[in-house]
Design an enzyme around this catalytic site. Structure first.
Site, PDB file in Angstrom:
ATOM      1  N   HIS A  56       0.860  -1.196   0.000  1.00 61.20           N
ATOM      2  CA  HIS A  56       0.000   0.000   0.000  1.00 61.20           C
ATOM      3  C   HIS A  56       0.891   1.239   0.000  1.00 61.20           C
ATOM      4  O   HIS A  56       2.108   1.145   0.139  1.00 61.20           O
ATOM      5  CB  HIS A  56      -1.009  -0.016   1.148  1.00 61.20           C
ATOM      6  CG  HIS A  56      -0.446   0.077   2.534  1.00 61.20           C
ATOM      7  ND1 HIS A  56       0.340  -0.913   3.102  1.00 61.20           N
ATOM      8  CD2 HIS A  56      -0.561   1.044   3.482  1.00 61.20           C
ATOM      9  CE1 HIS A  56       0.672  -0.556   4.336  1.00 61.20           C
ATOM     10  NE2 HIS A  56       0.142   0.631   4.589  1.00 61.20           N
ATOM     11  N   HIS A  58       1.444   3.888   1.899  1.00 58.70           N
ATOM     12  CA  HIS A  58       1.986   4.647   3.036  1.00 58.70           C
ATOM     13  C   HIS A  58       3.513   4.717   2.981  1.00 58.70           C
ATOM     14  O   HIS A  58       4.182   3.747   2.638  1.00 58.70           O
ATOM     15  CB  HIS A  58       1.526   4.050   4.369  1.00 58.70           C
ATOM     16  CG  HIS A  58       0.106   4.414   4.701  1.00 58.70           C
ATOM     17  ND1 HIS A  58      -0.667   3.689   5.564  1.00 58.70           N
ATOM     18  CD2 HIS A  58      -0.667   5.452   4.274  1.00 58.70           C
ATOM     19  CE1 HIS A  58      -1.875   4.260   5.664  1.00 58.70           C
ATOM     20  NE2 HIS A  58      -1.888   5.323   4.886  1.00 58.70           N
ATOM     21  N   ASP A  60       5.857   4.585   5.041  1.00 59.06           N
ATOM     22  CA  ASP A  60       6.704   3.631   5.775  1.00 59.06           C
ATOM     23  C   ASP A  60       6.720   2.247   5.124  1.00 59.06           C
ATOM     24  O   ASP A  60       7.335   1.317   5.653  1.00 59.06           O
ATOM     25  CB  ASP A  60       6.283   3.559   7.250  1.00 59.06           C
ATOM     26  CG  ASP A  60       4.847   3.110   7.445  1.00 59.06           C
ATOM     27  OD1 ASP A  60       3.966   3.585   6.703  1.00 59.06           O
ATOM     28  OD2 ASP A  60       4.603   2.267   8.330  1.00 59.06           O
ATOM     29  N   HIS A  61       6.067   2.106   3.980  1.00 57.94           N
ATOM     30  CA  HIS A  61       6.115   0.847   3.226  1.00 57.94           C
ATOM     31  C   HIS A  61       6.781   1.020   1.863  1.00 57.94           C
ATOM     32  O   HIS A  61       7.095   0.029   1.204  1.00 57.94           O
ATOM     33  CB  HIS A  61       4.709   0.255   3.071  1.00 57.94           C
ATOM     34  CG  HIS A  61       4.082  -0.105   4.386  1.00 57.94           C
ATOM     35  ND1 HIS A  61       3.972  -1.398   4.836  1.00 57.94           N
ATOM     36  CD2 HIS A  61       3.587   0.684   5.381  1.00 57.94           C
ATOM     37  CE1 HIS A  61       3.416  -1.394   6.051  1.00 57.94           C
ATOM     38  NE2 HIS A  61       3.180  -0.145   6.393  1.00 57.94           N
ATOM     39  N   HIS A 114      -7.587  -0.299   5.669  1.00 55.20           N
ATOM     40  CA  HIS A 114      -6.529   0.591   6.171  1.00 55.20           C
ATOM     41  C   HIS A 114      -6.324   1.718   5.156  1.00 55.20           C
ATOM     42  O   HIS A 114      -6.316   2.898   5.502  1.00 55.20           O
ATOM     43  CB  HIS A 114      -5.269  -0.241   6.364  1.00 55.20           C
ATOM     44  CG  HIS A 114      -4.056   0.506   6.798  1.00 55.20           C
ATOM     45  ND1 HIS A 114      -3.934   1.084   8.035  1.00 55.20           N
ATOM     46  CD2 HIS A 114      -2.877   0.753   6.158  1.00 55.20           C
ATOM     47  CE1 HIS A 114      -2.737   1.656   8.135  1.00 55.20           C
ATOM     48  NE2 HIS A 114      -2.082   1.475   7.010  1.00 55.20           N
ATOM     49  N   ASP A 133      -0.803  -4.131   6.538  1.00 55.79           N
ATOM     50  CA  ASP A 133      -1.636  -3.468   7.535  1.00 55.79           C
ATOM     51  C   ASP A 133      -3.109  -3.851   7.384  1.00 55.79           C
ATOM     52  O   ASP A 133      -4.002  -3.062   7.690  1.00 55.79           O
ATOM     53  CB  ASP A 133      -1.432  -1.949   7.477  1.00 55.79           C
ATOM     54  CG  ASP A 133       0.014  -1.554   7.782  1.00 55.79           C
ATOM     55  OD1 ASP A 133       0.824  -2.444   8.121  1.00 55.79           O
ATOM     56  OD2 ASP A 133       0.340  -0.361   7.680  1.00 55.79           O
ATOM     57  N   HIS A 171       3.985  -4.664  10.940  1.00 50.70           N
ATOM     58  CA  HIS A 171       4.502  -3.920  12.095  1.00 50.70           C
ATOM     59  C   HIS A 171       4.642  -4.784  13.345  1.00 50.70           C
ATOM     60  O   HIS A 171       3.882  -5.727  13.539  1.00 50.70           O
ATOM     61  CB  HIS A 171       3.554  -2.763  12.468  1.00 50.70           C
ATOM     62  CG  HIS A 171       3.486  -1.686  11.436  1.00 50.70           C
ATOM     63  ND1 HIS A 171       4.284  -0.572  11.483  1.00 50.70           N
ATOM     64  CD2 HIS A 171       2.715  -1.562  10.336  1.00 50.70           C
ATOM     65  CE1 HIS A 171       3.999   0.215  10.454  1.00 50.70           C
ATOM     66  NE2 HIS A 171       3.052  -0.365   9.732  1.00 50.70           N
TER      67      HIS A 171
HETATM   68 ZN    ZN Z   1       2.142   0.414   7.983  1.00 48.83          ZN
HETATM   69 FE    FE Z   2       0.101   1.648   6.612  1.00 42.94          FE
END
Ligand code: ZN
Ligand code: FE
Length: 255
Positions: A56, A58, A60-61, A114, A133, A171
């Site tokens: 996805h 985001h 942090d990915h 998410h 997520d 995570h």
């Molecule tokens: Zn995440």
């Molecule tokens: Fe995320």
């Protein structure tokens, strides 16, 4: 054919995953939170990256890819629905698609909730699903873009996979998730013993990810909206599973 799976801790609490198949010289990276730990994991093993999958959009990915691509090239794969906000994709994929990674024919699931456009990829022979997520260990992702009903539908798709599937989620939130889980499912013996295992692992700084789908089905309250005891605790004996799920998500958001 055999796949090796490596869990790579990144940033504060993110995980990337590397799957390697020696026979076909295939190395798939799932998510790129940051470049350096992934570079190290690859070079330690002498593996050459071939594919990168983004679950996805985001940061942090995906944000580590800009750095990692300076030294590694790969076929980039992500959801067509998210193509406009992901790094440049070589393969844009959709729910129901199959993609070949080495000898494995992988199945693609849309698991919106998410985010809208979040995907999960399932490797049936390797018995691994990358959920990021969506399903997380004892939890599920916060609903930033999707509705509770959407997330519930997504979780149901993943819950129907074989129970011995390894769930690779994004995570290390398991300790916090466990503290919440026990408040809605206080009499669950399997949850209590899993909490002890989690505590032991984290004390030694061992990842609690991946987990088995069977463990999640037995202990993850977000997958247990049909459970009588949870429903009793919440005072929701007659509501639909989706409504019970929505309440559990709401309680966790305010926990
Ligand atoms: Zn995440
Ligand atoms: Fe995320």
């Amino acid at each position: 054919m055999t796949f090796e799976l490596v869990t790579v801790p990144c940033l504060e609490d993110n995980y990337a995953f590397i799957v390697h198949e020696a026979e076909t010289n295939t190395t798939l990276l799932v998510d790129v939170p940051e470049a350096d730990p992934i570079r190290a994991a690859l070079s330690e093993r002498g593996w050459t990256l071939t594919h990168v999958l983004f679950t996805h959009h985001h940061w942090d990915h995906v944000d580590g890819w800009n750095d990692l691509r300076k030294t590694h090239s790969a076929i980039t794969i992500g959801a067509q629905a998210d193509e406009y906000r992901l790094p440049a994709l070589d393969m844009a994929i959709n729910d129901g698609d199959t993609i070949q990674i080495g000898s494995e024919i992988c199945q693609v699931f849309d698991v919106s909730g998410h985010t809208v456009g979040h995907i999960a990829v399932y490797m049936p022979t390797a018995k691994i699903v990358f959920t990021a997520d969506s399903i997380m260990a004892l939890g599920c992702g916060r609903l930033f873009e999707g509705t509770p009903a959407q997330m519930w539908e997504s979780l149901c798709k993943l819950m129907s996979l074989p129970k011995d599937t390894l769930v690779c989620s994004g995570h290390e939130y398991t300790t916090g998730n466990a503290k919440f889980a026990i408040t809605v499912d206080p009499d669950n013996i399997a949850l209590r013993s899993r909490m002890d295992e989690i505590q032991e692992k984290r004390a030694k700084n061992i990842p609690t990810i991946p987990s088995l789908l069977s463990e999640e089905l037995a202990t993850n309250p977000f997958l247990r909206a049909d459970d009588h005891n949870i429903r009793k605790t919440l005072g929701m004996l007659d509501e639909s599973d989706a409504q019970v799920f929505a309440r559990i998500r709401q309680l966790k958001d305010n926990f």
